[in-house]
Design a protein around this motif. Structure first.
Motif, PDB file in Angstrom:
ATOM      1  N   VAL A  84       0.844  -1.200   0.000  1.00 10.62           N
ATOM      2  CA  VAL A  84       0.000   0.000   0.000  1.00 10.62           C
ATOM      3  C   VAL A  84       0.878   1.248   0.000  1.00 10.62           C
ATOM      4  CG1 VAL A  84      -1.638   1.344   1.375  1.00 10.62           C
ATOM      5  CG2 VAL A  84      -2.015  -1.092   1.030  1.00 10.62           C
ATOM      6  N   ALA A  85       1.908   1.246   0.821  1.00 12.00           N
ATOM      7  CA  ALA A  85       2.821   2.393   0.878  1.00 12.00           C
ATOM      8  C   ALA A  85       3.521   2.596  -0.465  1.00 12.00           C
ATOM      9  CB  ALA A  85       3.848   2.197   1.993  1.00 12.00           C
ATOM     10  N   ILE A  86       4.001   1.519  -1.064  1.00  7.99           N
ATOM     11  CA  ILE A  86       4.654   1.612  -2.371  1.00  7.99           C
ATOM     12  C   ILE A  86       3.684   2.192  -3.390  1.00  7.99           C
ATOM     13  CG2 ILE A  86       5.531   0.249  -4.314  1.00  7.99           C
ATOM     14  CD1 ILE A  86       6.749  -1.659  -2.172  1.00  7.99           C
ATOM     15  N   SER A  87       2.480   1.668  -3.403  1.00  8.83           N
ATOM     16  CA  SER A  87       1.485   2.092  -4.381  1.00  8.83           C
ATOM     17  C   SER A  87       1.132   3.567  -4.234  1.00  8.83           C
ATOM     18  CB  SER A  87       0.232   1.221  -4.225  1.00  8.83           C
ATOM     19  OG  SER A  87      -0.649   1.425  -5.270  1.00  8.83           O
ATOM     20  N   LEU A  88       0.818   3.993  -3.017  1.00 13.81           N
ATOM     21  CA  LEU A  88       0.446   5.389  -2.778  1.00 13.81           C
ATOM     22  C   LEU A  88       1.602   6.350  -3.037  1.00 13.81           C
ATOM     23  CD1 LEU A  88      -1.718   5.158   0.457  1.00 13.81           C
ATOM     24  CD2 LEU A  88      -2.422   6.232  -1.674  1.00 13.81           C
ATOM     25  N   VAL A  89       2.735   6.082  -2.441  1.00  4.65           N
ATOM     26  CA  VAL A  89       3.877   7.001  -2.520  1.00  4.65           C
ATOM     27  C   VAL A  89       4.453   7.048  -3.927  1.00  4.65           C
ATOM     28  CG1 VAL A  89       6.232   7.408  -1.692  1.00  4.65           C
ATOM     29  CG2 VAL A  89       4.428   6.805  -0.077  1.00  4.65           C
ATOM     30  N   LEU A  90       4.578   5.897  -4.560  1.00  3.11           N
ATOM     31  CA  LEU A  90       5.154   5.876  -5.907  1.00  3.11           C
ATOM     32  C   LEU A  90       4.243   6.568  -6.917  1.00  3.11           C
ATOM     33  CD1 LEU A  90       7.586   4.963  -7.547  1.00  3.11           C
ATOM     34  CD2 LEU A  90       6.414   2.790  -7.931  1.00  3.11           C
ATOM     35  N   SER A  91       2.941   6.327  -6.835  1.00  2.78           N
ATOM     36  CA  SER A  91       2.037   6.985  -7.783  1.00  2.78           C
ATOM     37  C   SER A  91       2.002   8.497  -7.538  1.00  2.78           C
ATOM     38  CB  SER A  91       0.635   6.392  -7.731  1.00  2.78           C
ATOM     39  OG  SER A  91       0.024   6.648  -6.490  1.00  2.78           O
ATOM     40  N   PHE A  92       2.015   8.907  -6.275  1.00  2.00           N
ATOM     41  CA  PHE A  92       2.045  10.329  -5.935  1.00  2.00           C
ATOM     42  C   PHE A  92       3.322  10.977  -6.480  1.00  2.00           C
ATOM     43  CE2 PHE A  92       2.919  13.997  -3.314  1.00  2.00           C
ATOM     44  CZ  PHE A  92       1.685  14.591  -3.157  1.00  2.00           C
ATOM     45  N   THR A  93       4.450  10.330  -6.235  1.00  2.00           N
ATOM     46  CA  THR A  93       5.738  10.876  -6.653  1.00  2.00           C
ATOM     47  C   THR A  93       5.868  10.918  -8.175  1.00  2.00           C
ATOM     48  OG1 THR A  93       6.730  10.015  -4.626  1.00  2.00           O
ATOM     49  CG2 THR A  93       8.247  10.634  -6.401  1.00  2.00           C
ATOM     50  N   LEU A  94       5.523   9.823  -8.838  1.00  2.00           N
ATOM     51  CA  LEU A  94       5.619   9.790 -10.300  1.00  2.00           C
ATOM     52  C   LEU A  94       4.697  10.823 -10.947  1.00  2.00           C
ATOM     53  CD1 LEU A  94       5.831   5.965 -11.083  1.00  2.00           C
ATOM     54  CD2 LEU A  94       7.642   7.675 -11.332  1.00  2.00           C
ATOM     55  N   THR A  95       3.501  10.964 -10.404  1.00  2.00           N
ATOM     56  CA  THR A  95       2.576  11.951 -10.953  1.00  2.00           C
ATOM     57  C   THR A  95       3.126  13.359 -10.754  1.00  2.00           C
ATOM     58  OG1 THR A  95       0.682  10.523 -10.567  1.00  2.00           O
ATOM     59  CG2 THR A  95       0.226  12.858 -10.853  1.00  2.00           C
ATOM     60  N   THR A  96       3.661  13.630  -9.589  1.00  2.00           N
ATOM     61  CA  THR A  96       4.239  14.950  -9.314  1.00  2.00           C
ATOM     62  C   THR A  96       5.386  15.249 -10.270  1.00  2.00           C
ATOM     63  OG1 THR A  96       3.614  14.780  -6.985  1.00  2.00           O
ATOM     64  CG2 THR A  96       5.306  16.391  -7.539  1.00  2.00           C
ATOM     65  N   ILE A  97       6.196  14.242 -10.570  1.00  2.00           N
ATOM     66  CA  ILE A  97       7.324  14.436 -11.473  1.00  2.00           C
ATOM     67  C   ILE A  97       6.851  14.589 -12.921  1.00  2.00           C
ATOM     68  CG2 ILE A  97       9.342  13.281 -12.484  1.00  2.00           C
ATOM     69  CD1 ILE A  97       9.795  12.055  -9.659  1.00  2.00           C
ATOM     70  N   LEU A  98       5.925  13.741 -13.346  1.00  2.00           N
ATOM     71  CA  LEU A  98       5.510  13.714 -14.755  1.00  2.00           C
ATOM     72  C   LEU A  98       4.555  14.831 -15.148  1.00  2.00           C
ATOM     73  CD1 LEU A  98       5.023   9.864 -15.262  1.00  2.00           C
ATOM     74  CD2 LEU A  98       6.928  11.291 -16.043  1.00  2.00           C
ATOM     75  N   VAL A  99       3.692  15.223 -14.216  1.00  2.00           N
ATOM     76  CA  VAL A  99       2.692  16.259 -14.527  1.00  2.00           C
ATOM     77  C   VAL A  99       3.199  17.572 -13.941  1.00  2.00           C
ATOM     78  CG1 VAL A  99       0.304  17.007 -14.223  1.00  2.00           C
ATOM     79  CG2 VAL A  99       0.822  14.575 -14.465  1.00  2.00           C
ATOM     80  N   ARG A 100       3.479  18.488 -14.794  1.00  2.00           N
ATOM     81  CA  ARG A 100       3.988  19.781 -14.334  1.00  2.00           C
ATOM     82  C   ARG A 100       2.826  20.670 -13.907  1.00  2.00           C
ATOM     83  NH1 ARG A 100       6.832  18.020 -18.445  1.00  2.00           N
ATOM     84  NH2 ARG A 100       9.076  17.864 -18.258  1.00  2.00           N
ATOM     85  N   LYS A 101       3.142  21.610 -13.076  1.00  2.00           N
ATOM     86  CA  LYS A 101       2.105  22.547 -12.595  1.00  2.00           C
ATOM     87  C   LYS A 101       1.436  23.276 -13.741  1.00  2.00           C
ATOM     88  CE  LYS A 101       3.928  23.304  -8.009  1.00  2.00           C
ATOM     89  NZ  LYS A 101       4.367  24.218  -7.001  1.00  2.00           N
ATOM     90  N   GLU A 102       2.199  23.548 -14.804  1.00  2.00           N
ATOM     91  CA  GLU A 102       1.618  24.271 -15.946  1.00  2.00           C
ATOM     92  C   GLU A 102       0.554  23.431 -16.660  1.00  2.00           C
ATOM     93  OE1 GLU A 102       5.378  23.639 -16.426  1.00  2.00           O
ATOM     94  OE2 GLU A 102       5.374  24.948 -14.686  1.00  2.00           O
ATOM     95  N   GLN A 103       0.660  22.110 -16.547  1.00  2.00           N
ATOM     96  CA  GLN A 103      -0.274  21.228 -17.231  1.00  2.00           C
ATOM     97  C   GLN A 103      -1.579  21.063 -16.474  1.00  2.00           C
ATOM     98  OE1 GLN A 103       2.430  17.876 -17.478  1.00  2.00           O
ATOM     99  NE2 GLN A 103       2.495  18.099 -19.701  1.00  2.00           N
ATOM    100  N   VAL A 104      -1.591  21.383 -15.197  1.00  2.00           N
ATOM    101  CA  VAL A 104      -2.791  21.226 -14.385  1.00  2.00           C
ATOM    102  C   VAL A 104      -3.691  22.430 -14.611  1.00  2.00           C
ATOM    103  CG1 VAL A 104      -3.662  20.983 -12.032  1.00  2.00           C
ATOM    104  CG2 VAL A 104      -1.558  19.853 -12.695  1.00  2.00           C
ATOM    105  N   ALA A 105      -4.994  22.176 -14.702  1.00  2.00           N
ATOM    106  CA  ALA A 105      -5.976  23.255 -14.950  1.00  2.00           C
ATOM    107  C   ALA A 105      -5.832  24.352 -13.900  1.00  2.00           C
ATOM    108  CB  ALA A 105      -7.386  22.698 -14.941  1.00  2.00           C
ATOM    109  N   GLU A 106      -5.782  25.557 -14.363  1.00  2.00           N
ATOM    110  CA  GLU A 106      -5.651  26.682 -13.416  1.00  2.00           C
ATOM    111  C   GLU A 106      -6.867  27.567 -13.464  1.00  2.00           C
ATOM    112  OE1 GLU A 106      -2.048  28.515 -12.797  1.00  2.00           O
ATOM    113  OE2 GLU A 106      -0.865  26.865 -13.500  1.00  2.00           O
TER     114      GLU A 106
END
Length: 144
Positions: free
Chosen positions: A122-144
């Motif tokens: 569970v920890a691997i799943s939550l933390v890894l998906s959170f981290t990978l998403t943060t790295i791959l999706v830039r703030k500019e790409q998120v709806a503002e």
């Protein structure tokens, strides 16, 4: 997956697919929380937060179809994290002895010889998906 899991319970007395579905739900929640963190728009934050919480509770449709389909890289991050966490728990033989919804509240169903590995998954799943998403999706790409 449910008919296969029920057949496994009937034939073997346990199932190893439901824990993997649990990892998928937690990965979806982690990616959704990362989108929530990156979001600046109040409406977007409200939607992603409620979708992330519902994913933790086992209802992934709002997060999957309401959030992650708009962010393909977040969807990919959740898929990668789920795959790695599922491989981890499969390696250690995590199994479930009764049918239960795959949510954060289903953790007590894993108490036993595989509980530590289920928690780590569970920890691997939550933390890894959170981290990978943060790295791959830039703030500019998120709806503002």
């Amino acid at each position: 997956m449910t008919p296969i899991a029920l057949q496994n319970f009937s034939d073997r007395g346990y199932d190893m697919l439901m824990p993997m579905m649990f990892m998928a739900n937690m990965a979806i929640a982690g990616a959704t929380f990362a989108i929530w963190r990156l979001s600046r728009d109040r409406q977007e934050r409200t939607v992603t937060l409620s979708a992330g919480i519902s994913a933790l509770l086992g209802i992934t449709e709002p997060a999957l179809f309401g959030v992650l389909t708009r962010y393909k890289k977040a969807f990919i991050a959740a898929t990668v994290a789920s795959s790695l966490a599922s491989a981890f728990i499969a390696f250690f033989g995590v199994r479930l002895y009764g049918y239960i919804l795959s949510s954060i509240f289903s953790l007590p169903a894993y108490i036993g010889p595989y509980f530590v590995f289920a928690l780590a998954g569970v920890a691997i799943s939550l933390v890894l998906s959170f981290t990978l998403t943060t790295i791959l999706v830039r703030k500019e790409q998120v709806a503002e």
